[in-house]
Motif scaffolding. Sequence first.
Motif, PDB file in Angstrom:
ATOM      1  N   ILE A  96       0.827  -1.190   0.000  1.00  0.00           N
ATOM      2  CA  ILE A  96       0.000   0.000   0.000  1.00  0.00           C
ATOM      3  C   ILE A  96       0.872   1.255   0.000  1.00  0.00           C
ATOM      4  O   ILE A  96       1.945   1.286   0.607  1.00  0.00           O
ATOM      5  CB  ILE A  96      -0.944   0.010   1.230  1.00  0.00           C
ATOM      6  N   GLY A  97       0.441   2.286  -0.696  1.00  0.00           N
ATOM      7  CA  GLY A  97       1.127   3.575  -0.642  1.00  0.00           C
ATOM      8  C   GLY A  97       1.956   3.887  -1.870  1.00  0.00           C
ATOM      9  O   GLY A  97       2.170   3.056  -2.737  1.00  0.00           O
ATOM     10  N   ARG A 145      -5.633   5.917   1.548  1.00  0.00           N
ATOM     11  CA  ARG A 145      -4.477   5.340   0.849  1.00  0.00           C
ATOM     12  C   ARG A 145      -4.895   4.104   0.055  1.00  0.00           C
ATOM     13  O   ARG A 145      -4.475   3.906  -1.076  1.00  0.00           O
ATOM     14  CB  ARG A 145      -3.381   4.944   1.843  1.00  0.00           C
ATOM     15  N   MET A 146      -5.729   3.281   0.671  1.00  0.00           N
ATOM     16  CA  MET A 146      -6.147   2.049   0.033  1.00  0.00           C
ATOM     17  C   MET A 146      -6.991   2.331  -1.210  1.00  0.00           C
ATOM     18  O   MET A 146      -6.841   1.679  -2.242  1.00  0.00           O
ATOM     19  CB  MET A 146      -6.926   1.203   1.036  1.00  0.00           C
ATOM     20  N   LYS A 147      -7.879   3.294  -1.113  1.00  0.00           N
ATOM     21  CA  LYS A 147      -8.756   3.626  -2.249  1.00  0.00           C
ATOM     22  C   LYS A 147      -7.936   3.999  -3.485  1.00  0.00           C
ATOM     23  O   LYS A 147      -8.232   3.560  -4.594  1.00  0.00           O
ATOM     24  CB  LYS A 147      -9.695   4.771  -1.883  1.00  0.00           C
ATOM     25  N   THR A 148      -6.906   4.817  -3.280  1.00  0.00           N
ATOM     26  CA  THR A 148      -6.066   5.231  -4.400  1.00  0.00           C
ATOM     27  C   THR A 148      -5.400   4.032  -5.058  1.00  0.00           C
ATOM     28  O   THR A 148      -5.393   3.904  -6.292  1.00  0.00           O
ATOM     29  CB  THR A 148      -4.985   6.218  -3.908  1.00  0.00           C
ATOM     30  N   ASP A 199     -17.513   5.543  -4.080  1.00  0.00           N
ATOM     31  CA  ASP A 199     -16.421   6.408  -4.530  1.00  0.00           C
ATOM     32  C   ASP A 199     -15.947   6.101  -5.951  1.00  0.00           C
ATOM     33  O   ASP A 199     -15.553   7.018  -6.684  1.00  0.00           O
ATOM     34  CB  ASP A 199     -15.225   6.290  -3.578  1.00  0.00           C
ATOM     35  N   LEU A 200     -15.968   4.838  -6.327  1.00  0.00           N
ATOM     36  CA  LEU A 200     -15.381   4.434  -7.614  1.00  0.00           C
ATOM     37  C   LEU A 200     -16.406   3.953  -8.634  1.00  0.00           C
ATOM     38  O   LEU A 200     -16.087   3.857  -9.820  1.00  0.00           O
ATOM     39  CB  LEU A 200     -14.341   3.322  -7.403  1.00  0.00           C
TER      40      LEU A 200
END
Length: 222
Positions: free
Chosen positions: A37-38, A51-54, A110-111
């Motif tokens: 992640i990140g 962070r996870m969503k991105t 969101d997506l």
Amino acid sequence: MVRVHIICEGQTEETFINEVLMPDFSRKGIYLYPALIGRPGHKGGNVKYSRMKTDIENRLNDEEAYCTTFFDFYGLHPDFPGKQIALGHTNLNSKKQVLEDAFLQKLSDDLGENKIRRFIPYVQMYEFEGLLFSEPERMAQGMDKPDLTRAFQTIAGAFASPEHINNSPVTAPSKRIISLIPHYEKPLMGTLAALDVGLAVMREKCVLFNAWLTQIEALAAE
């Protein structure tokens, strides 16, 4: 051929996917691509939804692949979707389901639902190290600590399954290991123990973990 991106919390989980899961799944025509992640320079840890969503959105932009997650419930940020509600549940299955449902709904909002059709939410209950307690003797051997076999067996025997070994700064699986091995090196010792325990035993003893892998296997039939 099926491709599955797996966004994971840390180096141990990434190595576990590469060393333990990937050989078995590649024989089935399913290729796993773990990633921390990140963004570069800030990889791993700090498991916040933002962070996870991105990362999930970026992986799902690969329209011919699927995406899933491999994070510990114990390490999720308190504000993670559904976590506070999940903490109010005592049943392990419902606790996990409530959290993953809230996570999936938030991502869908969101997506968009169409993109999320290729996403499988998964949160490890309660921590990666819980899987190692599936076979305490092999776990101890893998860590080169055979003298701790009985201690590991005592911990495992106190719970209905390795996935029930619980969620607190004192009682989480890794904290129990550290109390016995103060210099526990998670990426190295955790991976060596996982290799000794073996995937088949983990799947047999850890029902929720097995259900996740079964979902991934089912993608090959779609």
